[in-house]
Design a protein around this motif. Structure first.
Motif, PDB file in Angstrom:
ATOM      1  N   ASP A   1       0.994  -1.252   0.198  1.00 15.79           N
ATOM      2  CA  ASP A   1      -0.017  -0.021  -0.049  1.00 15.79           C
ATOM      3  C   ASP A   1       1.037   1.221   0.155  1.00 15.79           C
ATOM      4  OD1 ASP A   1      -0.649   2.017   1.975  1.00 15.79           O
ATOM      5  OD2 ASP A   1      -0.737   0.538   3.345  1.00 15.79           O
TER       6      ASP A   1
ATOM      7  N   GLN B   1       1.049   2.129   5.697  1.00 14.36           N
ATOM      8  CA  GLN B   1       0.187   2.286   6.995  1.00 14.36           C
ATOM      9  C   GLN B   1       0.992   1.570   7.879  1.00 14.36           C
ATOM     10  OE1 GLN B   1      -2.773   3.902   7.337  1.00 14.36           O
ATOM     11  NE2 GLN B   1      -3.082   4.676   5.086  1.00 14.36           N
ATOM     12  N   PRO B   2       1.424   0.242   7.895  1.00 14.43           N
ATOM     13  CA  PRO B   2       2.089  -0.445   9.084  1.00 14.43           C
ATOM     14  C   PRO B   2       3.086   0.100   9.415  1.00 14.43           C
ATOM     15  CG  PRO B   2       1.243  -1.985   7.047  1.00 14.43           C
ATOM     16  CD  PRO B   2       1.185  -0.627   6.618  1.00 14.43           C
TER      17      PRO B   2
ATOM     18  N   ARG C   1       3.703   3.439   9.383  1.00 15.27           N
ATOM     19  CA  ARG C   1       3.613   4.532  10.018  1.00 15.27           C
ATOM     20  C   ARG C   1       3.099   4.255  11.333  1.00 15.27           C
ATOM     21  NH1 ARG C   1      -0.451   6.970   5.754  1.00 15.27           N
ATOM     22  NH2 ARG C   1      -1.012   8.654   7.447  1.00 15.27           N
ATOM     23  N   THR C   2       2.322   3.048  11.461  1.00 18.20           N
ATOM     24  CA  THR C   2       1.824   2.701  12.780  1.00 18.20           C
ATOM     25  C   THR C   2       2.958   2.148  13.714  1.00 18.20           C
ATOM     26  OG1 THR C   2      -0.112   2.010  11.594  1.00 18.20           O
ATOM     27  CG2 THR C   2       0.009   1.463  13.758  1.00 18.20           C
TER      28      THR C   2
ATOM     29  N   ALA D   1       4.464   5.126  14.912  1.00 20.47           N
ATOM     30  CA  ALA D   1       3.749   5.740  16.108  1.00 20.47           C
ATOM     31  C   ALA D   1       4.145   5.028  17.405  1.00 20.47           C
ATOM     32  CB  ALA D   1       2.372   5.711  15.787  1.00 20.47           C
ATOM     33  N   TRP D   2       4.144   3.651  17.518  1.00 14.95           N
ATOM     34  CA  TRP D   2       4.317   2.834  18.732  1.00 14.95           C
ATOM     35  C   TRP D   2       5.716   3.299  19.266  1.00 14.95           C
ATOM     36  CZ3 TRP D   2       1.539   0.073  21.946  1.00 14.95           C
ATOM     37  CH2 TRP D   2       0.407  -0.266  21.486  1.00 14.95           C
TER      38      TRP D   2
ATOM     39  N   LEU E   1       3.553  -5.661  13.197  1.00 22.65           N
ATOM     40  CA  LEU E   1       3.275  -4.719  12.042  1.00 22.65           C
ATOM     41  C   LEU E   1       4.348  -4.809  11.054  1.00 22.65           C
ATOM     42  CD1 LEU E   1       2.295  -1.659  14.471  1.00 22.65           C
ATOM     43  CD2 LEU E   1       0.692  -2.757  12.363  1.00 22.65           C
TER      44      LEU E   1
ATOM     45  N   ALA F   1       3.076  -7.204   5.817  1.00 23.38           N
ATOM     46  CA  ALA F   1       2.414  -6.271   4.673  1.00 23.38           C
ATOM     47  C   ALA F   1       0.843  -6.156   5.199  1.00 23.38           C
ATOM     48  CB  ALA F   1       2.625  -6.590   3.079  1.00 23.38           C
ATOM     49  N   ARG F   2       0.304  -7.071   5.784  1.00 22.71           N
ATOM     50  CA  ARG F   2      -1.202  -6.876   6.164  1.00 22.71           C
ATOM     51  C   ARG F   2      -1.276  -7.216   7.511  1.00 22.71           C
ATOM     52  NH1 ARG F   2      -5.485  -7.243   2.308  1.00 22.71           N
ATOM     53  NH2 ARG F   2      -3.824  -6.112   1.106  1.00 22.71           N
ATOM     54  N   PRO F   3      -0.905  -6.568   8.414  1.00 21.86           N
ATOM     55  CA  PRO F   3      -1.050  -6.775   9.748  1.00 21.86           C
ATOM     56  C   PRO F   3      -2.220  -7.216  10.358  1.00 21.86           C
ATOM     57  CG  PRO F   3      -0.404  -4.742   9.614  1.00 21.86           C
ATOM     58  CD  PRO F   3      -0.551  -5.212   8.026  1.00 21.86           C
TER      59      PRO F   3
ATOM     60  N   ASP G   1      -5.393  -6.905  13.353  1.00 20.16           N
ATOM     61  CA  ASP G   1      -5.625  -5.820  14.055  1.00 20.16           C
ATOM     62  C   ASP G   1      -5.342  -5.718  15.418  1.00 20.16           C
ATOM     63  OD1 ASP G   1      -7.274  -4.643  12.140  1.00 20.16           O
ATOM     64  OD2 ASP G   1      -9.254  -5.401  12.827  1.00 20.16           O
TER      65      ASP G   1
ATOM     66  N   ARG H   1     -16.090  -8.536  17.816  1.00 18.60           N
ATOM     67  CA  ARG H   1     -15.164  -9.180  16.659  1.00 18.60           C
ATOM     68  C   ARG H   1     -16.332  -9.645  15.956  1.00 18.60           C
ATOM     69  NH1 ARG H   1     -10.831  -7.840  15.884  1.00 18.60           N
ATOM     70  NH2 ARG H   1      -9.938  -6.848  17.779  1.00 18.60           N
TER      71      ARG H   1
ATOM     72  N   TYR I   1      -8.207  -2.737   6.672  1.00 23.23           N
ATOM     73  CA  TYR I   1      -7.011  -2.842   7.618  1.00 23.23           C
ATOM     74  C   TYR I   1      -6.425  -1.434   7.757  1.00 23.23           C
ATOM     75  CZ  TYR I   1      -3.131  -2.923   4.355  1.00 23.23           C
ATOM     76  OH  TYR I   1      -2.167  -2.484   3.552  1.00 23.23           O
ATOM     77  N   ARG I   2      -6.504  -0.649   6.628  1.00 22.44           N
ATOM     78  CA  ARG I   2      -5.803   0.695   6.737  1.00 22.44           C
ATOM     79  C   ARG I   2      -6.522   1.534   7.637  1.00 22.44           C
ATOM     80  NH1 ARG I   2      -5.032   1.532   0.313  1.00 22.44           N
ATOM     81  NH2 ARG I   2      -7.356   0.619   0.512  1.00 22.44           N
TER      82      ARG I   2
ATOM     83  N   SER J   1      -8.349   0.548  10.333  1.00 25.79           N
ATOM     84  CA  SER J   1      -8.213  -0.040  11.713  1.00 25.79           C
ATOM     85  C   SER J   1      -6.825   0.609  12.016  1.00 25.79           C
ATOM     86  CB  SER J   1      -8.104  -1.617  11.490  1.00 25.79           C
ATOM     87  OG  SER J   1      -9.216  -1.929  11.396  1.00 25.79           O
ATOM     88  N   LEU J   2      -5.659   0.623  11.151  1.00 26.78           N
ATOM     89  CA  LEU J   2      -4.507   1.003  11.502  1.00 26.78           C
ATOM     90  C   LEU J   2      -4.347   2.733  11.675  1.00 26.78           C
ATOM     91  CD1 LEU J   2      -2.097  -0.896   9.016  1.00 26.78           C
ATOM     92  CD2 LEU J   2      -2.306  -1.015  11.816  1.00 26.78           C
TER      93      LEU J   2
ATOM     94  N   GLU K   1      -5.943   2.913  15.298  1.00 26.03           N
ATOM     95  CA  GLU K   1      -4.833   2.634  16.171  1.00 26.03           C
ATOM     96  C   GLU K   1      -3.782   3.708  16.353  1.00 26.03           C
ATOM     97  OE1 GLU K   1      -2.922  -1.024  15.007  1.00 26.03           O
ATOM     98  OE2 GLU K   1      -1.103  -0.684  16.487  1.00 26.03           O
ATOM     99  N   ARG K   2      -3.435   4.608  15.222  1.00 26.04           N
ATOM    100  CA  ARG K   2      -2.403   5.619  15.306  1.00 26.04           C
ATOM    101  C   ARG K   2      -3.020   6.871  15.999  1.00 26.04           C
ATOM    102  NH1 ARG K   2      -1.136   4.142  10.068  1.00 26.04           N
ATOM    103  NH2 ARG K   2      -2.590   5.913   9.037  1.00 26.04           N
TER     104      ARG K   2
ATOM    105  N   LEU L   1      -2.876   5.946  19.718  1.00 25.93           N
ATOM    106  CA  LEU L   1      -1.415   6.161  20.278  1.00 25.93           C
ATOM    107  C   LEU L   1      -1.326   7.787  20.306  1.00 25.93           C
ATOM    108  CD1 LEU L   1       0.450   3.462  18.041  1.00 25.93           C
ATOM    109  CD2 LEU L   1       0.085   3.456  20.644  1.00 25.93           C
TER     110      LEU L   1
ATOM    111  N   ARG M   1      -0.059   9.408  23.989  1.00 30.57           N
ATOM    112  CA  ARG M   1       1.042  10.078  24.017  1.00 30.57           C
ATOM    113  C   ARG M   1       0.765  11.574  24.544  1.00 30.57           C
ATOM    114  NH1 ARG M   1       2.367   8.154  19.057  1.00 30.57           N
ATOM    115  NH2 ARG M   1       1.693  10.049  17.903  1.00 30.57           N
TER     116      ARG M   1
END
Lengths: 102, 141
Positions: free
Chosen positions: A6, A10-11, A13-14, A17-18, A70, A73-75, A77, B29, B37-38, B40-41, B44-45, B48, B52
């Motif tokens: 993608d 996204q993975p 960047r996430t 962020a962690w 993460l 490529a497709r982590p 949830d 679920r 999934y994008r 959801s990510l 998630e950000r 986070l 912070r």
């Protein structure tokens, strides 16, 4: 279906962020340990320092596990348990701070 | 216009709903469609980023306590406690909001509206105003 590669990364960047969040947590833990250590070598002070470092270790281990997921490529949830654990660490640091205020 | 009683009932329902979702996460679920999934990510950000913010508030509480020795004891402890409490609330609200957004995305609903950002801004504005007064009027020890 979105393409596997993608263009928004996204993975990654996430994952970053962690990483930023663990760095923030590390700064707070240093301050928490410093606050506790102001009481000298009393048992309560040592306990405060140990608790702060322990909370950082739990935070880091949780974040590390998620960052590993993460890497694909497709982590999968984020699961509620992981989100709750890092939240609990943050709340615990705040409580520790309130208890150790001089 | 809603009466205070209606607002109280609504608040209680929201709290009970949140508690049920946290106690039985597997129901979420199975609810609705798994979102892209994008999205959801991205959710998630956002979680986070709020976490912070919470950590920054907690760190700010420690900083006030440790690095403002000339501030009056009562004022210093009050501001530190306010920041620590705000940080804890912010963290709890972050995880709850993350889950609400995840559920809304699964159901294809609008994302939940929240008054928390406005309340946080007002609270921080009040803390800043107190600090300005403390410096201007010289509320030392």
């Amino acid at each position: 279906m979105p393409p596997v590669q993608d263009p928004g990364l996204q993975p990654e960047r996430t994952r970053l962020a962690w990483r930023r969040t663990t760095l923030s947590a590390a700064v707070v833990v240093v301050l928490a340990a410093r606050e506790a250590a102001r009481r000298g070598a009393a048992p309560a002070a040592l306990l405060g320092v140990a608790l702060s470092v322990g909370l950082l270790l739990v935070f880091l281990a949780t974040a590390q596990r998620r960052m590993h997921q993460l890497g694909s490529a497709r982590p999968a949830d984020l699961v509620p348990a992981t989100a709750l654990l890092v939240t609990a660490c943050t709340v615990a640091l705040a409580v520790l701070g309130a208890v150790t205020l001089p | 216009m809603i009466t205070p009683a209606q607002a109280a009932v609504r608040g209680f329902r929201t709290a009970a709903d949140s508690l049920r979702r946290w106690l039985f996460p597997e129901r979420i679920r199975n609810e609705g469609e798994t979102p892209d999934y994008r999205f959801s990510l991205a959710n998630e950000r956002t979680f986070l980023a709020w976490l912070r913010t919470a950590l920054a508030l907690v760190g700010g509480g420690f900083a006030v306590s440790q690095f403002l020795p000339d501030l009056h004891y009562v004022l210093r402890t009050s501001i530190a406690l306010a920041l620590l409490t705000g940080g804890a609330l912010c963290a709890v609200r972050a995880v709850n909001h993350w889950q609400q957004c995840e559920r809304a995305m699964r159901r294809g609903e609008d994302l939940p509206a929240s008054r928390f950002p406005a309340l946080l801004a007002l609270g921080l504005g009040a803390v800043a105003a107190v600090m300005v007064l403390a410096v201007a009027l010289g509320w030392g020890r």
